[in-house]
Each structure stands twice: as C-alpha cells, then as structure tokens.
Write a protein that holds these residues in place. Sequence first.
Motif, mmCIF file in Angstrom:
data_model
loop_
_atom_site.group_PDB
_atom_site.id
_atom_site.type_symbol
_atom_site.label_atom_id
_atom_site.label_comp_id
_atom_site.label_asym_id
_atom_site.label_seq_id
_atom_site.Cartn_x
_atom_site.Cartn_y
_atom_site.Cartn_z
ATOM 1 N N TYR A 64 0.866 -1.180 0.000
ATOM 2 C CA TYR A 64 0.000 0.000 0.000
ATOM 3 C C TYR A 64 0.903 1.230 0.000
ATOM 4 C CZ TYR A 64 -3.977 2.982 1.307
ATOM 5 O OH TYR A 64 -4.976 3.941 1.334
ATOM 6 N N SER A 65 0.805 2.016 -1.056
ATOM 7 C CA SER A 65 1.741 3.123 -1.259
ATOM 8 C C SER A 65 1.148 4.453 -0.815
ATOM 9 C CB SER A 65 2.110 3.212 -2.737
ATOM 10 O OG SER A 65 0.971 3.617 -3.494
ATOM 11 N N ALA A 66 2.011 5.468 -0.801
ATOM 12 C CA ALA A 66 1.551 6.819 -0.507
ATOM 13 C C ALA A 66 0.548 7.295 -1.556
ATOM 14 C CB ALA A 66 2.738 7.779 -0.438
ATOM 15 N N ALA A 67 0.732 6.863 -2.802
ATOM 16 C CA ALA A 67 -0.223 7.222 -3.857
ATOM 17 C C ALA A 67 -1.579 6.569 -3.593
ATOM 18 C CB ALA A 67 0.321 6.780 -5.213
ATOM 19 N N ASP A 68 -1.567 5.317 -3.125
ATOM 20 C CA ASP A 68 -2.814 4.646 -2.764
ATOM 21 C C ASP A 68 -3.519 5.409 -1.649
ATOM 22 O OD1 ASP A 68 -2.429 2.515 -4.580
ATOM 23 O OD2 ASP A 68 -1.201 1.441 -3.119
ATOM 24 N N ARG A 70 -3.241 8.608 -0.889
ATOM 25 C CA ARG A 70 -3.777 9.891 -1.340
ATOM 26 C C ARG A 70 -5.105 9.703 -2.063
ATOM 27 N NH1 ARG A 70 -3.756 14.122 -5.235
ATOM 28 N NH2 ARG A 70 -3.357 16.107 -4.172
ATOM 29 N N ARG A 71 -5.165 8.692 -2.917
ATOM 30 C CA ARG A 71 -6.415 8.397 -3.634
ATOM 31 C C ARG A 71 -7.545 8.077 -2.658
ATOM 32 N NH1 ARG A 71 -5.340 3.155 -5.685
ATOM 33 N NH2 ARG A 71 -6.120 2.570 -3.609
ATOM 34 N N ASP A 72 -7.264 7.196 -1.706
ATOM 35 C CA ASP A 72 -8.306 6.762 -0.779
ATOM 36 C C ASP A 72 -8.698 7.871 0.189
ATOM 37 O OD1 ASP A 72 -8.185 4.306 -2.005
ATOM 38 O OD2 ASP A 72 -6.959 3.366 -0.456
ATOM 39 N N ALA A 73 -7.705 8.636 0.668
ATOM 40 C CA ALA A 73 -8.003 9.710 1.607
ATOM 41 C C ALA A 73 -8.849 10.801 0.954
ATOM 42 C CB ALA A 73 -6.704 10.304 2.156
ATOM 43 N N MET A 95 4.890 10.919 5.447
ATOM 44 C CA MET A 95 4.914 10.843 3.988
ATOM 45 C C MET A 95 3.500 10.828 3.413
ATOM 46 S SD MET A 95 6.694 10.818 1.251
ATOM 47 C CE MET A 95 8.369 10.447 1.752
ATOM 48 N N TYR A 96 2.554 10.212 4.127
ATOM 49 C CA TYR A 96 1.167 10.200 3.671
ATOM 50 C C TYR A 96 0.580 11.609 3.700
ATOM 51 C CZ TYR A 96 0.678 5.053 3.800
ATOM 52 O OH TYR A 96 0.773 3.707 3.556
ATOM 53 N N PHE A 97 0.823 12.328 4.804
ATOM 54 C CA PHE A 97 0.343 13.712 4.873
ATOM 55 C C PHE A 97 0.935 14.549 3.743
ATOM 56 C CE2 PHE A 97 -0.488 12.877 9.492
ATOM 57 C CZ PHE A 97 -1.808 13.269 9.510
ATOM 58 N N LYS A 98 2.219 14.391 3.508
ATOM 59 C CA LYS A 98 2.893 15.162 2.460
ATOM 60 C C LYS A 98 2.311 14.830 1.089
ATOM 61 C CE LYS A 98 7.562 16.211 0.698
ATOM 62 N NZ LYS A 98 7.498 17.660 0.918
#
Length: 312
Positions: A64-68, A70-73, A95-98
């Motif tokens: 599960y990536s940071a891109a995943d 961002r999409r889900d959030a 990194m997720y917040f960023k």
Amino acid sequence: MGPTASGKTDLAIKLSEQLPCDLISVDSALVYRGLDIGSAKPDGQTLAKHPHALIDICDPAEVYSAADFRRDALAEIETSLANGRTPVLVGGTMMYFKALLEGLAEMPAADPEIRQEIECLAQEQGWAAVHAELARVDPDMAAQIHPNHSQRLSRALEVFRISGVTMSEWRQRQTAAKLPFRPLQFAIAPQNRDELHRRIALRLDMMFDAGFVAEVEQLKARGDLHLDLPSMRAVGYRQVWQYLAGEFDLAEARERALIASRQLAKRQLTWLRSWPEIHWLGTPLGTVSQQDGTISRNLAQIQALLVTSSSE
C-alpha cells in the motif's frame, strides 16, 4: 499529526465526541489487517464506537503506497464533506500527509529484480553502502534520507537504476496538487524528549504483555509474508520476526524495537519542525486530571480555529 505515543488518537476521538467529525487514519501500519497489537491499532470496541476510515483495508501481503493513500483519503474526505461533516485525519505517517497535501510525482513502477539487487547489496555491505551509492547519484535525496531508513533508501536508488533519472529530478517535475479545501494542520508532541521516550517504552511493554509475540507468530505462520514487505517492516514487527527466526533473544528484540520506535519518533519530529502552517498543541502529561485539562484546552484551540476558518 505527531510522533508515536503522543496521544493523537485519543485527542481525535475526543474531538469526534464534540463535533460531527469523520476520522480518517493516516498510518502505514494500520491499513493492514492482522497488524493490531504492534501497531497500537484502536481495539474493536473503540472502532465500533468511533469508526476510522483506512484501517484494515489491506492484507499484509499487499503493498500500500503513498499514492494509494492519497487516492483513498481524498475519496473519504470528499464523502465526509458531501455529508456536511468535518473530516479529521489522524496519524503519524508523515509521507502520507505530504502526499495528500502536495501530490506525488509520477515515477517508474517497482522492479522486483532491481529491488532484489539492492537488497543483496545491503545484505553484503550494509545499508550504509546503499546510502553511499545514493549519495553519489542523487546527493539531494540522500541528504533527506537517514542511512537506517532502508525502505526509502531502496526506493530512491531503485528509481534511478530503473530510469536513469534521480528521484530528486522526478519530484521537480511534479505538478503541485490543487486541493478543493484548505486544511487546518495540528501537531501534538511532548516538549520533553525524556517524557516521549517514557511513553514509547511504556506502550511497548503493554504491547508485549498483550500478546505481540503471538500476533507476529500467527503472521509468520501464514507462509506468504516476509521481511521485504512494507507490512513486516513496520516498527516492532521486524524485530519480533527476527526473534522468532532465532536471530536474537526476546530481550534484544524488545530493545531493538524500542530503539526503532525512538528513531521513528525522531524522524516524525524532524518532519514536523519544518512543516509549514502548523498549529502546535499541548500534550497531556501527569495525572488524569491534568490530562483532561490539556485535552480540553486542545479541543478549544481546534474548535476556535475551525470557527475562524469557516468564517473566512
């Protein structure tokens, strides 16, 4: 936002009891099912009363990536706002917040063979050698990544080996994210480092008492998980896994997990100290009555800023 063991979840839950909020987890370990005790995941009773989006959405064998995130959030935020509620993101994966706030550059997909080559280099010469190679080809990115942060080191070097373009350059090509809202950003952290270390140690002891080793035993017994997966690289899980593999005894596993937790908190605080547009909150310390007083003040500060923001 805040370092591990700073009280983020408790404060978010208190906020949701006073305002029409939807809680959204920002934690790279909580997304995985079965990573419960060692990730300090809220228990089932708490989640039933105070649901958190983006918890238990992935199998530990998945990436599960940071891109995943961002999409889900963004999807969860959109739903919350459409329902006339306030989305509250809570967690410590910076990194997720960023990624949410700034977007992500399009980068090459992972290449298992190249990643394995980097893992072999690390096994033979240590992660310091990987960091040194990254510093040679991408000094800007190397300066941002601690030599012990194996996952980020591996990915940065992998990107260069795949494409011949550094991660720094990929990020420079990034288009700034345009969010349909203005976030209010809060951070909670003990001012005293010793107090934070005490909290981390106390919570770690509680995890081991609650059956952390048995939890990792169950994950290891599945047969499809290994230490190269992001889920098993989570702080504490790697160390207990290595203990179960016979690499060292349980006391050393606990000590290594403690050190890794402190290093994580240090990285989180480093992120936060340079974070723009952040509102610092107090952290509840001492007796229960003192904690309640600090939480009340924090809630009042958050609500005041929400009111000010909504009137602008």
